[in-house]
Design a protein around this motif. Structure first.
Motif, PDB file in Angstrom:
ATOM      1  N   GLY A  94       0.817  -1.202   0.000  1.00  0.00           N
ATOM      2  CA  GLY A  94       0.000   0.000   0.000  1.00  0.00           C
ATOM      3  C   GLY A  94       0.855   1.258   0.000  1.00  0.00           C
ATOM      4  O   GLY A  94       2.090   1.196  -0.039  1.00  0.00           O
ATOM      5  N   LYS A  95       0.207   2.397   0.055  1.00  0.00           N
ATOM      6  CA  LYS A  95       0.891   3.681  -0.059  1.00  0.00           C
ATOM      7  C   LYS A  95       1.226   4.258   1.315  1.00  0.00           C
ATOM      8  O   LYS A  95       0.442   4.151   2.264  1.00  0.00           O
ATOM      9  CB  LYS A  95       0.023   4.671  -0.835  1.00  0.00           C
ATOM     10  N   ASP A  96       2.384   4.901   1.395  1.00  0.00           N
ATOM     11  CA  ASP A  96       2.802   5.531   2.653  1.00  0.00           C
ATOM     12  C   ASP A  96       1.864   6.666   3.066  1.00  0.00           C
ATOM     13  O   ASP A  96       1.807   7.029   4.241  1.00  0.00           O
ATOM     14  CB  ASP A  96       4.225   6.084   2.526  1.00  0.00           C
ATOM     15  N   THR A  97       1.155   7.227   2.090  1.00  0.00           N
ATOM     16  CA  THR A  97       0.267   8.359   2.380  1.00  0.00           C
ATOM     17  C   THR A  97      -1.054   7.936   3.006  1.00  0.00           C
ATOM     18  O   THR A  97      -1.847   8.789   3.415  1.00  0.00           O
ATOM     19  CB  THR A  97      -0.019   9.139   1.088  1.00  0.00           C
ATOM     20  N   ALA A  98      -1.313   6.639   3.073  1.00  0.00           N
ATOM     21  CA  ALA A  98      -2.564   6.160   3.671  1.00  0.00           C
ATOM     22  C   ALA A  98      -2.653   6.605   5.129  1.00  0.00           C
ATOM     23  O   ALA A  98      -1.658   6.592   5.854  1.00  0.00           O
ATOM     24  CB  ALA A  98      -2.657   4.643   3.579  1.00  0.00           C
ATOM     25  N   LYS A  99      -3.842   6.989   5.560  1.00  0.00           N
ATOM     26  CA  LYS A  99      -4.025   7.505   6.915  1.00  0.00           C
ATOM     27  C   LYS A  99      -4.186   6.408   7.965  1.00  0.00           C
ATOM     28  O   LYS A  99      -4.110   6.677   9.158  1.00  0.00           O
ATOM     29  CB  LYS A  99      -5.240   8.439   6.947  1.00  0.00           C
ATOM     30  N   SER A 100      -4.430   5.172   7.516  1.00  0.00           N
ATOM     31  CA  SER A 100      -4.549   4.051   8.457  1.00  0.00           C
ATOM     32  C   SER A 100      -3.441   3.043   8.195  1.00  0.00           C
ATOM     33  O   SER A 100      -3.038   2.831   7.046  1.00  0.00           O
ATOM     34  CB  SER A 100      -5.910   3.363   8.311  1.00  0.00           C
ATOM     35  N   ARG A 101      -2.967   2.427   9.273  1.00  0.00           N
ATOM     36  CA  ARG A 101      -1.871   1.465   9.167  1.00  0.00           C
ATOM     37  C   ARG A 101      -2.275   0.150   9.843  1.00  0.00           C
ATOM     38  O   ARG A 101      -2.713   0.138  10.992  1.00  0.00           O
ATOM     39  CB  ARG A 101      -0.620   2.037   9.825  1.00  0.00           C
ATOM     40  N   LEU A 102      -2.112  -0.948   9.109  1.00  0.00           N
ATOM     41  CA  LEU A 102      -2.451  -2.272   9.622  1.00  0.00           C
ATOM     42  C   LEU A 102      -1.171  -3.087   9.732  1.00  0.00           C
ATOM     43  O   LEU A 102      -0.469  -3.285   8.744  1.00  0.00           O
ATOM     44  CB  LEU A 102      -3.439  -2.966   8.686  1.00  0.00           C
ATOM     45  N   THR A 103      -0.876  -3.535  10.944  1.00  0.00           N
ATOM     46  CA  THR A 103       0.308  -4.359  11.182  1.00  0.00           C
ATOM     47  C   THR A 103      -0.145  -5.799  11.401  1.00  0.00           C
ATOM     48  O   THR A 103      -0.979  -6.065  12.266  1.00  0.00           O
ATOM     49  CB  THR A 103       1.076  -3.866  12.425  1.00  0.00           C
ATOM     50  N   ILE A 104       0.401  -6.712  10.609  1.00  0.00           N
ATOM     51  CA  ILE A 104      -0.030  -8.111  10.653  1.00  0.00           C
ATOM     52  C   ILE A 104       1.170  -9.011  10.947  1.00  0.00           C
ATOM     53  O   ILE A 104       2.160  -8.994  10.216  1.00  0.00           O
ATOM     54  CB  ILE A 104      -0.670  -8.537   9.320  1.00  0.00           C
ATOM     55  N   TRP A 105       1.067  -9.792  12.028  1.00  0.00           N
ATOM     56  CA  TRP A 105       2.067 -10.813  12.344  1.00  0.00           C
ATOM     57  C   TRP A 105       1.473 -12.164  11.951  1.00  0.00           C
ATOM     58  O   TRP A 105       0.421 -12.555  12.463  1.00  0.00           O
ATOM     59  CB  TRP A 105       2.404 -10.798  13.834  1.00  0.00           C
ATOM     60  N   LEU A 127      -8.736  -1.937   0.233  1.00  0.00           N
ATOM     61  CA  LEU A 127      -8.413  -0.669   0.892  1.00  0.00           C
ATOM     62  C   LEU A 127      -6.989  -0.220   0.560  1.00  0.00           C
ATOM     63  O   LEU A 127      -6.725   0.974   0.388  1.00  0.00           O
ATOM     64  CB  LEU A 127      -8.574  -0.810   2.405  1.00  0.00           C
ATOM     65  N   ALA A 128      -6.066  -1.182   0.457  1.00  0.00           N
ATOM     66  CA  ALA A 128      -4.681  -0.851   0.090  1.00  0.00           C
ATOM     67  C   ALA A 128      -4.613  -0.349  -1.341  1.00  0.00           C
ATOM     68  O   ALA A 128      -3.905   0.625  -1.642  1.00  0.00           O
ATOM     69  CB  ALA A 128      -3.786  -2.070   0.281  1.00  0.00           C
ATOM     70  N   ASP A 129      -5.354  -1.008  -2.243  1.00  0.00           N
ATOM     71  CA  ASP A 129      -5.373  -0.595  -3.653  1.00  0.00           C
ATOM     72  C   ASP A 129      -5.926   0.820  -3.816  1.00  0.00           C
ATOM     73  O   ASP A 129      -5.519   1.560  -4.720  1.00  0.00           O
ATOM     74  CB  ASP A 129      -6.198  -1.572  -4.488  1.00  0.00           C
ATOM     75  N   LYS A 130      -6.850   1.184  -2.933  1.00  0.00           N
ATOM     76  CA  LYS A 130      -7.447   2.519  -2.997  1.00  0.00           C
ATOM     77  C   LYS A 130      -6.582   3.590  -2.333  1.00  0.00           C
ATOM     78  O   LYS A 130      -6.931   4.773  -2.334  1.00  0.00           O
ATOM     79  CB  LYS A 130      -8.830   2.501  -2.322  1.00  0.00           C
ATOM     80  N   GLY A 131      -5.469   3.165  -1.749  1.00  0.00           N
ATOM     81  CA  GLY A 131      -4.585   4.110  -1.091  1.00  0.00           C
ATOM     82  C   GLY A 131      -5.060   4.537   0.276  1.00  0.00           C
ATOM     83  O   GLY A 131      -4.569   5.525   0.839  1.00  0.00           O
ATOM     84  N   GLN A 132      -6.006   3.792   0.853  1.00  0.00           N
ATOM     85  CA  GLN A 132      -6.565   4.149   2.156  1.00  0.00           C
ATOM     86  C   GLN A 132      -5.911   3.411   3.313  1.00  0.00           C
ATOM     87  O   GLN A 132      -6.104   3.774   4.475  1.00  0.00           O
ATOM     88  CB  GLN A 132      -8.079   3.873   2.167  1.00  0.00           C
ATOM     89  N   LEU A 133      -5.135   2.369   3.010  1.00  0.00           N
ATOM     90  CA  LEU A 133      -4.570   1.531   4.068  1.00  0.00           C
ATOM     91  C   LEU A 133      -3.141   1.133   3.718  1.00  0.00           C
ATOM     92  O   LEU A 133      -2.864   0.665   2.610  1.00  0.00           O
ATOM     93  CB  LEU A 133      -5.427   0.275   4.241  1.00  0.00           C
ATOM     94  N   LYS A 134      -2.241   1.333   4.668  1.00  0.00           N
ATOM     95  CA  LYS A 134      -0.863   0.852   4.551  1.00  0.00           C
ATOM     96  C   LYS A 134      -0.749  -0.401   5.406  1.00  0.00           C
ATOM     97  O   LYS A 134      -1.107  -0.394   6.584  1.00  0.00           O
ATOM     98  CB  LYS A 134       0.106   1.937   5.044  1.00  0.00           C
ATOM     99  N   VAL A 135      -0.264  -1.477   4.815  1.00  0.00           N
ATOM    100  CA  VAL A 135      -0.161  -2.756   5.514  1.00  0.00           C
ATOM    101  C   VAL A 135       1.311  -3.086   5.737  1.00  0.00           C
ATOM    102  O   VAL A 135       2.143  -2.900   4.850  1.00  0.00           O
ATOM    103  CB  VAL A 135      -0.834  -3.888   4.720  1.00  0.00           C
ATOM    104  N   GLU A 136       1.626  -3.576   6.917  1.00  0.00           N
ATOM    105  CA  GLU A 136       2.984  -4.012   7.249  1.00  0.00           C
ATOM    106  C   GLU A 136       2.934  -5.471   7.684  1.00  0.00           C
ATOM    107  O   GLU A 136       2.364  -5.794   8.731  1.00  0.00           O
ATOM    108  CB  GLU A 136       3.575  -3.146   8.368  1.00  0.00           C
TER     109      GLU A 136
END
Length: 268
Positions: A94-105, A127-136
């Motif tokens: 996803g994009k760094d500009t996304a306002k929400s961040r999801l961290t997945i272990w 959501l990541a494709d839309k640039g709304q969510l950054k996933v780690e």
């Protein structure tokens, strides 16, 4: 002349009645289909959430289980291309500009992780494709320690090799689609991991195969597992939305629908 009565066309009225009844039945069938579809979605979501809530308890035991793997992982730490975060231990999507961040272990041998991916990945990817969510993504190997074997380690290394090739997301999905039963250490076989790479367009190259067979990122995976243990996380999957565990409250977990609504609200 007596008045002339015209008999109503009974057959015509019958036809109209039958047609009207058929239309009503058709409409009701469509409504029932819609209700059934909503019910199936709710049942699937409830089942996934239930499995993940149970994993929140079981995962604590697994996280504290024995040694992760007998394989030597003391070599130099080589992070995959594009890795980010502390010590470059996360793989971003996803994009760094996304306002929400999801961290997945996650652990590729973990059945609850697969349930999470089945239930949530369509929403997360959208959501990541839309640039709304950054996933780690952070990769763990706790099932190797709990069940024995080295499949978690080998699969995580292969996923890191896929990241080098810019193919992490589709290969990640293939690993979960083809996840063996938890006691089956099938992912310890590099040949199987390379075969699965053949399902991802352009991944099964000589470079990828060498990366997998050499265990290029084994030490990086071991360092990621060490970070997982130091963080004292409850198990896998552990999923944090802007730092908050979405499955911490087992009575009110964040469903895919709630996740979408929360992310979209944050991006307004």
């Amino acid at each position: 002349m007596p008045p002339r009565f015209v008999c109503p066309d009974v057959s015509e009225k019958n036809r109209e009645g039958k047609q009207s009844a058929r239309e009503r039945i058709a409409v009701e069938r469509e409504r029932q289909k819609a209700r059934d579809k909503r019910r199936r979605v709710m049942l699937v979501s409830a089942a996934v959430v239930g499995v993940l809530a149970l994993a929140a308890v079981i995962g604590v035991l697994a996280a504290n289980a024995g040694d992760d793997d007998k394989k030597d992982t003391s070599g130099p730490v080589v992070a995959p291309k594009g890795a980010s975060g502390d010590d470059k231990l996360s793989i971003p999507l996803g994009k760094d500009t996304a306002k929400s961040r999801l961290t997945i272990w996650e652990d590729f041998r973990c059945p609850a992780c697969k349930q999470f991916e089945v239930g949530y990945s369509p929403t997360i990817n959208d959501l990541a494709d839309k640039g709304q969510l950054k996933v780690e993504y952070h990769l763990a190997t706790l099932i190797d320690g709990n069940m024995g074997g080295s499949g978690s380690l080998h699969a995580a290394n292969a996923a890191a090799c896929a990241q080098d090739a810019g193919k992490f997301a589709p290969y990640h999905d293939e690993l979960f689609k083809n996840q063996p039963p938890e006691p089956d250490d099938a992912f310890a076989d590099n040949g199987k991991l390379i075969d699965l790479a053949g399902k991802v367009d352009g991944l099964a190259t000589t470079t990828f195969k060498k990366c997998v067979n050499d265990g290029k990122h084994d030490s990086w995976v071991a360092k990621s597992q060490e970070a997982f243990q130091k963080a004292k996380l409850r198990g896998t999957p552990t999923v944090l939305l802007d730092g908050k565990d979405i499955f911490a409250d087992q009575q009110n977990p964040v469903t895919p629908q709630k996740l979408k609504a929360m992310v979209e609200k944050a991006n307004q």
